[in-house]
Design an enzyme around this catalytic site. Structure first.
Site, PDB file in Angstrom:
ATOM      1  N   CYS A 126      48.628  55.400  53.279  1.00 25.42           N
ATOM      2  CA  CYS A 126      49.402  56.651  53.252  1.00 25.42           C
ATOM      3  C   CYS A 126      50.868  56.360  53.585  1.00 25.42           C
ATOM      4  O   CYS A 126      51.230  56.199  54.757  1.00 25.42           O
ATOM      5  CB  CYS A 126      48.811  57.651  54.242  1.00 25.42           C
ATOM      6  SG  CYS A 126      49.752  59.193  54.366  1.00 25.42           S
ATOM      7  N   ASP A 175      53.944  86.160  74.473  1.00 27.04           N
ATOM      8  CA  ASP A 175      54.399  86.008  73.093  1.00 27.04           C
ATOM      9  C   ASP A 175      53.878  87.198  72.284  1.00 27.04           C
ATOM     10  O   ASP A 175      52.671  87.431  72.251  1.00 27.04           O
ATOM     11  CB  ASP A 175      53.849  84.698  72.522  1.00 27.04           C
ATOM     12  CG  ASP A 175      54.390  84.391  71.135  1.00 27.04           C
ATOM     13  OD1 ASP A 175      54.938  85.308  70.488  1.00 27.04           O
ATOM     14  OD2 ASP A 175      54.256  83.238  70.696  1.00 27.04           O
TER      15      ASP A 175
END
Length: 341
Positions: free
Chosen positions: A283, A63
């Site tokens: 949440c 990469d």
């Protein structure tokens, strides 16, 4: 269905990468996926686990972003280097966009300047560039030559994001075609060149045509051999990394179909960044996201029932450094057990 029930449901295959550690014939492991899904973290973690059961392991980043150095907090380059804290795990970062001039130089030709009298360097370069993808493939070939000479027991490739990954896997075929074409032309024009060169048998700059062609043939043979290994499920596998979202799942499916068309084995999927909010969690965003993730996890289970699907949790901090990578890697072989929802 609770996450715990989902985790312990009867699957055809266990939700870990233990099978890769048990496969003693494995030589090449590719780790790939869409950008930002935890591909480098997964490849580093898998390398750590393999280093526990293999004599020598090499982790290679293809990469251009080169995240291995960031992950381990240690600078790596194009030469294999031992990772701090390990005795049998090394890493290297290569540029997949290598230049054809470098390869010609390594093969005994120094480009147009040294071959200028006959323009042979330019001719070879033009010929090579006539085959799509050959520039990157040349760099790939050089890596294979180096890796082969280093004799590591298993090599893990931390690949570029999806599109680049699939192109990378075509390189052996691309380069084999390019080198076969050059070898054919050398057979046709070799006698003529030798006649022009006369008794010296050498090119300008003291090079020898036969030596250059011999090196090219050797490179072609290496590529052909590795190409065959990539298509052998006993020697090579591809680990797909994704997150439980539509685009990532779409990319994973596309990648698996292409890998299948290349006859490259793939039977493991790592799903990263999963949320497991507790049942008393306040949440709302976490709960909504978990609901979405469950939907795509179910799709993954249906689509890939014959795959080892590993579910990895979203962590509160970055996975960087040897200690955190080791903890993360443990979850690749010992399934994470989330709290009851």
């Amino acid at each position: 269905m609770s996450s715990a029930a989902m985790l312990t449901a009867e699957d055809s295959l266990e939700p870990t990468l233990q099978n890769l550690l048990d496969q003693k014939t494995l030589r090449w492991v590719f780790v790939g996926g869409k950008g930002g899904v935890g591909k480098t973290t997964t490849s580093c973690s898998l390398a750590i686990q393999l280093a526990k059961v293999r004599k020598s392991v090499l982790l290679i980043s293809t990469d251009p972003a080169h995240n291995l150095s960031d992950a381990f907090g240690q600078k790596f380059g194009k030469e294999a280097r031992l990772i701090d804290g390990f005795t049998n795990l090394s890493a290297m970062e290569i540029d997949p966009n290598g230049s054809i001039q470098d390869l010609l130089a390594a093969s005994g030709g120094q480009g147009d300047d040294s071959m200028g009298g006959l323009g042979i360097g330019g001719m070879m370069q033009d010929l090579a560039f006539s085959i799509p993808g050959v520039d990157e493939a040349m760099s790939f070939a050089e890596v294979l030559k180096q890796v082969k000479s280093l004799s590591y027991e298993v090599i893990i490739f931390d690949t570029a994001p999806t599109g680049h990954t699939l192109r990378f896997l075509q390189f052996p075929t691309v380069l084999e075609k390019a080198l076969a074409k050059l070898a054919q032309l050398s057979t046709q024009f070799g006698p003529m060149l030798n006649s022009i060169l006369g008794g010296r048998g050498g090119l300008p700059g003291g090079q020898n045509l036969d030596e250059i062609l011999s090196k090219m043939e050797s490179l072609r043979e290496t590529i052909a051999e590795v190409n065959a290994q990539f298509k052998d499920a006993d020697l090579t596998t591809f680990v797909c990394v994704c997150i439980a979202e539509f685009l990532s799942l779409y990319e994973t499916e596309r990648m698996i179909q292409e890998l299948t068309s290349y006859h490259i084995d793939t039977h493991c999927i790592v799903v990263n960044q999963l949320l497991f909010p507790g049942k008393d969690s306040s949440c709302e965003q976490c709960k909504a996201r978990r609901k979405m993730q469950k939907k795509y996890l179910n799709e993954i289970e249906e689509l890939y029932e014959d795959f080892n699907v590993v579910r990895m949790p979203m962590l509160v901090e970055e996975v960087r450094g040897k200690e955190k990578l080791e903890k993360f890697s443990d979850m690749l072989v010992h399934p994470y057990v989330p709290p009851q929802e």
